[in-house]
Design an enzyme around this catalytic site. Structure first.
Site: not given
Ligand code: GDP
Length: 139
Positions: A9, A49, A57, A85, A91, A112, A115, A126
């Site tokens: 990222k 996304y 968010f 993963r 996350t 973070n 992805h 994807e």
């Molecule tokens: P992942 O599968 O671990 O990447 O997590 P998710 O699919 O739940 O979320 C997608 C992406 O959204 C994450 O990798 C973060 O970059 C972002 N994200 C997830 N949860 C949050 C949150 O609570 N706040 C913010 N600002 N970003 C978030």
């Protein structure tokens, strides 16, 4: 062997951590099958996304993902989705296990570092978002 879609990222690319992350993943046993560097536009980030459209968010995530170059790649290993993963960790880097990519390289729950697809079905979708079938196969 199976494959997953990974993205380094913008936070990690701009901080100069892409090389370290790639080396870490290769050491963990993932093989890079396809890779490019690109900057996502808003429509692309929103489409990638789309599942998070209703989340509070979402706008912030799209702004972040379009803020600089990203490095999407196809990684191959046995059980690639689950193993990747596990390798990247939770996350939120504050909750990620020791030695995971997010623990080592991420800045925050949003910024973070990486992805990773969360299912084989999403990995197919994807990978197809970023790479042609020929690129995935290395042809
Ligand atoms: P992942 O599968 O671990 O990447 O997590 P998710 O699919 O739940 O979320 C997608 C992406 O959204 C994450 O990798 C973060 O970059 C972002 N994200 C997830 N949860 C949050 C949150 O609570 N706040 C913010 N600002 N970003 C978030």
């Amino acid at each position: 062997m199976s494959y997953t879609l990974a993205i380094i990222k913008p936070d990690a690319v701009s901080a100069g951590r892409a090389g370290k992350i790639l080396a870490h993943l290769e050491e963990k046993g993932f093989t890079v099958r396809a890779l490019r560097m690109m900057r996502l536009n808003r429509a692309q980030a929103e489409a990638f996304y789309a599942v998070h459209r209703e989340r509070p968010f979402f706008d912030s995530l799209v702004s972040f993902m379009t803020s600089g170059p990203v490095i999407p790649m196809v990684l191959e290993s046995e059980d690639a989705v689950a193993r990747f993963r596990e390798a990247i960790g939770a996350t939120n880097p504050a909750e990620a296990a020791e030695g995971t990519v997010r623990k080592l390289f991420a800045e925050s729950i949003e910024r973070n570092a990486v992805h990773g697809s969360d299912s084989d079905e999403n990995a197919r979708r994807e990978v197809g978002f970023f790479f042609s079938e020929a690129e995935r196969l290395g042809l």
